[in-house]
Design an enzyme around this catalytic site. Structure first.
Site, PDB file in Angstrom:
ATOM      1  N   HIS A 217      49.855  33.086  38.469  1.00  0.00           N
ATOM      2  CA  HIS A 217      49.892  34.521  38.106  1.00  0.00           C
ATOM      3  C   HIS A 217      51.400  35.080  38.432  1.00  0.00           C
ATOM      4  CE1 HIS A 217      46.162  36.106  36.622  1.00  0.00           C
ATOM      5  NE2 HIS A 217      46.258  37.001  37.146  1.00  0.00           N
TER       6      HIS A 217
ATOM      7  N   HIS B  62      43.912  44.973  31.158  1.00  0.00           N
ATOM      8  CA  HIS B  62      43.162  45.814  32.218  1.00  0.00           C
ATOM      9  C   HIS B  62      42.289  46.896  31.754  1.00  0.00           C
ATOM     10  CE1 HIS B  62      46.392  44.778  35.457  1.00  0.00           C
ATOM     11  NE2 HIS B  62      45.552  43.746  35.246  1.00  0.00           N
TER      12      HIS B  62
ATOM     13  N   ARG C  41      47.353  35.972  31.117  1.00  0.00           N
ATOM     14  CA  ARG C  41      46.934  34.990  31.997  1.00  0.00           C
ATOM     15  C   ARG C  41      47.096  33.272  31.574  1.00  0.00           C
ATOM     16  NH1 ARG C  41      43.216  39.084  31.200  1.00  0.00           N
ATOM     17  NH2 ARG C  41      42.943  40.354  32.970  1.00  0.00           N
TER      18      ARG C  41
ATOM     19  N   ARG D 153      52.920  36.728  35.278  1.00  0.00           N
ATOM     20  CA  ARG D 153      52.134  37.735  34.622  1.00  0.00           C
ATOM     21  C   ARG D 153      52.334  38.988  35.714  1.00  0.00           C
ATOM     22  NH1 ARG D 153      47.366  39.569  32.021  1.00  0.00           N
ATOM     23  NH2 ARG D 153      45.934  40.766  33.456  1.00  0.00           N
TER      24      ARG D 153
ATOM     25  N   LYS E 220      39.292  38.592  29.141  1.00  0.00           N
ATOM     26  CA  LYS E 220      37.933  38.678  29.802  1.00  0.00           C
ATOM     27  C   LYS E 220      37.070  39.334  29.084  1.00  0.00           C
ATOM     28  CE  LYS E 220      39.817  38.427  34.621  1.00  0.00           C
ATOM     29  NZ  LYS E 220      39.705  39.096  36.030  1.00  0.00           N
TER      30      LYS E 220
ATOM     31  N   TYR F 162      51.120  47.888  40.513  1.00  0.00           N
ATOM     32  CA  TYR F 162      52.269  47.634  39.957  1.00  0.00           C
ATOM     33  C   TYR F 162      53.259  48.763  40.245  1.00  0.00           C
ATOM     34  CZ  TYR F 162      50.306  43.204  38.081  1.00  0.00           C
ATOM     35  OH  TYR F 162      49.770  42.078  38.121  1.00  0.00           O
TER      36      TYR F 162
END
Length: 336
Positions: free
Chosen positions: A278, A304, A166, A281, A206, A313
């Site tokens: 993004h 993720h 990111r 990515r 994150k 995706y």
């Protein structure tokens, strides 16, 4: 005529402050997340006041259903909120009522049974490989005459596409987060030898979770050129920083600067598709899957928490394959 507020038991403002202290101290949310919570709660309190509700104990499931409906409807000059924004606001309000109920400040949790509106699935937009190559070339950073900012921009964009990081993760990188392949030294000592053939990246995502992501020789060579020929001069203008990507004045590169770098390169490359922070990515993930990578591997590389997030995706890749099939196979379409 405006409704007269009922007498206050637990005012929305007081309840909100208790909840905000909880998310700040006990949950340890970032200042950015706390600010988002505060905005959501202020909007909720404002709506309750418009309904004449000054006591959170007076809120019922029907009240919250009406609030969700109001968010999705235009009001004055305000357009209806998108489903994603409604979901976020409702999540904040749910957290408020659940917390106050569990703390004993409210006798019931009015938000317990309120349903979240379904979100339309938005497929990520990836650039074709040739567009990515054009965007990277447009950043410059090649040749002995390349200026420091162009060297930085090329290294930054190459690393985004090589790692799938990111933008916020990339701007938060320090030089120590560049890990050379085994036996190739370190990025501080000899960047060309250590990084030229690629290596690994320690990315903090994150929830402060770290992951190790590989990158290839294109990104490695761009990083080495930046570290040798550009970053030292930039850092000298500042007060010293461990940041990998820095601005001309020596401070850590901001997310806003990163966005301008991406947009400027896309404009110079003549890319007509919308390019966002993004985009690289999304392109990273889509191109890996199209090339045969396992979805679980891509999940790990993207950071993720759930493979379900990554599987979107696979739909993009399947749609692309079908489009190519319909264009190429002589009997894919019925004769007209």
């Amino acid at each position: 005529m405006a409704a007269t507020p009922r007498s206050a038991g637990l005012a929305p403002a007081a309840g909100s402050e208790r909840f905000l202290r909880h998310v700040a101290i006990e949950l340890g949310l970032s200042p950015h997340s706390q600010a988002a919570y505060r905005r959501d709660l202020a909007a909720y309190a404002e709506w309750l006041a418009e309904q004449g509700i000054a006591d959170l104990a007076s809120v019922t499931p029907r009240t919250l259903s009406d609030y969700v409906a109001a968010l999705g409807s235009p009001s004055g000059d305000r357009p209806p909120l998108a489903p994603a924004s409604i979901t976020r606001r409702l999540s904040t309000v749910r957290g408020l009522h659940r917390f106050l109920f569990e703390e004993g400040a409210l006798d019931s949790n009015a938000a317990g049974g309120v349903r979240t509106p379904k979100r339309a699935q938005r497929l990520p937009k990836a650039l074709p490989v040739e567009d990515v190559e054009a965007l990277l070339a447009a950043a410059g950073g090649e040749g002995d005459a390349a200026d420091p900012v162009a060297l930085r921009d090329r290294a930054f964009l190459e690393l985004l596409y090589a790692s799938g990081a990111r933008v916020s993760e990339a701007t938060a990188l320090d030089v120590d987060d560049l890990l050379a392949a085994p036996g190739r030294g370190d990025a501080w000592g000899d960047p060309v030898a250590a990084l030229g053939e690629g290596g690994f990246l320690r990315v903090t995502g994150k929830g402060a979770k770290q992951r190790i992501v590989p990158y290839g020789s294109y990104a490695g060579r761009a990083l080495a050129a930046y570290l040798v020929r550009a970053r030292p001069g930039m850092v000298e203008r500042g007060s010293g920083t461990p940041a990998l990507f820095v601005g001309p004045r020596g401070g850590r590169m901001s997310r806003q600067s990163a966005w301008l770098v991406i947009r400027s390169a896309a404009e110079r490359a003549g890319i007509r598709a919308e390019v966002s922070p993004h985009t690289l990515r999304h392109s990273f993930a889509t191109h890996l899957l199209a090339g045969g990578a396992d979805v679980r591997t891509v999940q790990e590389l993207l950071g993720h928490a759930s493979v379900t997030t990554t599987q979107i995706y696979t739909q993009v890749t399947a749609d692309t394959l079908r489009e190519h099939y319909l264009q190429a196979h002589p009997r894919a379409r019925a004769a007209r």
